[in-house]
Design an enzyme around this catalytic site. Structure first.
Site, PDB file in Angstrom:
ATOM      1  N   GLY A  18       0.636  -0.933   0.206  1.00  9.60           N
ATOM      2  CA  GLY A  18      -0.010  -0.436  -0.081  1.00  9.60           C
ATOM      3  C   GLY A  18       0.683   1.306  -0.148  1.00  9.60           C
ATOM      4  N   ARG A  42     -16.181 -13.785  -9.380  1.00 11.50           N
ATOM      5  CA  ARG A  42     -15.457 -12.446  -9.217  1.00 11.50           C
ATOM      6  C   ARG A  42     -15.770 -11.475  -9.372  1.00 11.50           C
ATOM      7  NH1 ARG A  42     -10.445 -11.281 -11.515  1.00 11.50           N
ATOM      8  NH2 ARG A  42     -10.695 -13.622 -12.079  1.00 11.50           N
ATOM      9  N   MET A  96      -4.272  -6.908  -6.798  1.00 14.95           N
ATOM     10  CA  MET A  96      -4.060  -7.165  -8.190  1.00 14.95           C
ATOM     11  C   MET A  96      -5.246  -8.613  -8.205  1.00 14.95           C
ATOM     12  SD  MET A  96      -0.714  -6.194  -7.970  1.00 14.95           S
ATOM     13  CE  MET A  96      -0.140  -7.586  -9.213  1.00 14.95           C
ATOM     14  N   ARG A  97      -6.105  -7.076  -8.819  1.00 10.06           N
ATOM     15  CA  ARG A  97      -7.889  -8.307  -9.248  1.00 10.06           C
ATOM     16  C   ARG A  97      -8.084  -7.370 -10.418  1.00 10.06           C
ATOM     17  NH1 ARG A  97      -9.600 -12.766  -8.290  1.00 10.06           N
ATOM     18  NH2 ARG A  97     -11.636 -11.999  -8.291  1.00 10.06           N
ATOM     19  N   LEU A  99     -11.228  -7.017 -12.445  1.00  9.38           N
ATOM     20  CA  LEU A  99     -12.388  -6.558 -12.377  1.00  9.38           C
ATOM     21  C   LEU A  99     -13.455  -6.561 -12.963  1.00  9.38           C
ATOM     22  CD1 LEU A  99     -11.366  -2.741 -11.019  1.00  9.38           C
ATOM     23  CD2 LEU A  99     -12.530  -5.005  -9.469  1.00  9.38           C
ATOM     24  N   ASN A 148      -6.156   4.149 -11.888  1.00 13.19           N
ATOM     25  CA  ASN A 148      -5.446   3.493 -11.887  1.00 13.19           C
ATOM     26  C   ASN A 148      -3.498   3.554 -12.272  1.00 13.19           C
ATOM     27  OD1 ASN A 148      -3.988   0.375 -10.701  1.00 13.19           O
ATOM     28  ND2 ASN A 148      -3.318  -0.307 -13.477  1.00 13.19           N
ATOM     29  N   HIS A 184       0.047   2.537 -12.902  1.00 13.10           N
ATOM     30  CA  HIS A 184       0.377   1.258 -13.807  1.00 13.10           C
ATOM     31  C   HIS A 184       2.108   2.079 -13.675  1.00 13.10           C
ATOM     32  CE1 HIS A 184       0.938  -1.876 -16.136  1.00 13.10           C
ATOM     33  NE2 HIS A 184       1.790  -1.034 -17.138  1.00 13.10           N
ATOM     34  N   SER A 238       2.337   5.649 -15.965  1.00 10.09           N
ATOM     35  CA  SER A 238       1.122   6.308 -15.733  1.00 10.09           C
ATOM     36  C   SER A 238      -0.320   6.481 -14.946  1.00 10.09           C
ATOM     37  CB  SER A 238       0.550   4.980 -17.649  1.00 10.09           C
ATOM     38  OG  SER A 238       1.770   5.490 -18.274  1.00 10.09           O
ATOM     39  N   LEU A 271      -7.144  -4.428 -20.285  1.00  5.04           N
ATOM     40  CA  LEU A 271      -6.529  -3.945 -19.379  1.00  5.04           C
ATOM     41  C   LEU A 271      -5.220  -2.759 -19.264  1.00  5.04           C
ATOM     42  CD1 LEU A 271      -4.487  -5.265 -16.300  1.00  5.04           C
ATOM     43  CD2 LEU A 271      -3.593  -6.931 -18.009  1.00  5.04           C
ATOM     44  N   ASP A 272      -4.917  -2.180 -18.785  1.00  7.46           N
ATOM     45  CA  ASP A 272      -4.134  -0.670 -18.632  1.00  7.46           C
ATOM     46  C   ASP A 272      -4.255  -0.170 -20.195  1.00  7.46           C
ATOM     47  OD1 ASP A 272      -2.949  -1.587 -15.743  1.00  7.46           O
ATOM     48  OD2 ASP A 272      -1.288  -3.505 -17.158  1.00  7.46           O
TER      49      ASP A 272
END
Length: 312
Positions: free
Chosen positions: A14, A66, A91-92, A94, A108, A110, A137, A145-146
């Site tokens: 964290g 999920r 680390m999931r 969504l 998020n 990255h 970023s 994803l990303d």
């Protein structure tokens, strides 16, 4: 100063959550950390958040579908009153439904200069490619994803002899600086009157033959050379509110809406019983619902030839 409550999702130490938390202590920060959540009950970040007086919630994902796990986490976010979500080492992946519900309000960070190196092992890949810079970023979260729209980036020089670990350590410093700035800019934009009015404008002008004028000091939308179907009130008569005014069926519906949700709905001053004001500045506006309110109000005043266009 009113601050936007934010929930932070973590899975481990964290450190980015901590950076967001400490940035929020500045007097001019527009957000506050309302809740820290994790899919890992042993995450070190949970203990740090608790020690700093921030509410925490943990729910292991093992054995849960999920979408089921996401729904349970989301219930806690809503209970805490959070209006935005920051992923900080969560680390999931969504579920699409969860992502869609928080579209434009979930971000998020990255550890690469996106669109380079989505996924894992970003520093190793930058070194293997012979890049001159790594970096980080911040982006809005989408189903890919990303891949969401970028909100900010910081480049970090790769030095001779760098390893993935040494590069990661410097990139982490950049992450801690960048994330708080981007989150602050996002929540400020989402709650600004100009942004709220732009969101209404986009939906109102998408209706057939709609136009915009200024009436009584308010942006006003109507059918060209015809009646008006919506106004946006921004601190009108000093009420401190940003609200959409649309037509409804009459006083019975007006009273029912206000009774069911008095924080969101109110009777607009100087308008009749067939109008309702809907607050846009509460931080949880359902823009699909606003689009439906606008379409309904447009139908109430549109000539028949136009109303038929919206039904096809």
């Amino acid at each position: 100063m009113s601050r936007t409550p934010v929930a932070v999702f973590i899975s481990g130490s964290g450190t980015n959550m901590a950076a967001l938390l400490y940035a929020s202590r500045a007097d001019d920060c527009p957000y506050e950390i309302a809740l820290v959540l994790s899919n890992n009950p042993d995450a070190d970040g949970l203990r740090l958040a608790a020690a700093e007086g921030v509410a925490t919630f943990a729910l292991p994902h093992q054995g849960m579908k999920r979408a089921e796990h996401d729904a349970a986490m989301e219930a806690q976010v809503l209970q805490a009153g959070a209006q935005a979500i920051a992923l900080a080492g969560y680390m999931r992946i969504l579920s699409p439904g969860f992502v869609a519900r928080w579209e434009g309000r979930m971000i998020n960070i990255h550890p690469s200069l996106l669109p380079k190196y989505t996924g894992l092992h970003t520093h190793e890949r930058a070194l293997a490619a012979g890049d001159s810079h790594g970096g980080c970023s911040v982006h809005l979260v989408t189903a890919e994803l990303d891949d969401g729209p970028l909100l900010g980036q910081t480049a970090v020089a790769i030095l001779p002899g760098d390893t993935a670990d040494t590069l990661a350590a410097r990139v982490l410093i950049a992450e801690h600086q960048l994330y708080g700035r981007c989150l602050a800019a996002l929540v400020s934009q989402c709650s600004s009157p100009a942004s709220l009015i732009d969101n209404v404008r986009e939906r109102a002008l998408a209706l057939p033959e709609a136009d915009e004028v200024v009436s009584h000091g308010m942006p006003c939308f109507g059918v060209i050379k015809g009646k008006k179907f919506a106004y946006v009130s921004n601190d009108h008569h000093g009420d401190g509110k940003v609200a959409l005014l649309v037509k409804i069926s009459g006083i019975d519906e007006q009273l029912q809406l206000i009774e069911n949700d008095p924080a969101r709905y109110y009777r607009p001053a100087y308008f009749g019983n067939d109008w309702i004001a809907i607050r846009l500045d509460l931080g949880d506006t359902d823009w699909d619902a606003i689009g439906e309110w606008l379409a309904r109000s447009w139908r109430a005043i549109a000539p028949r030839r136009l109303a038929a266009m919206l039904d096809f």
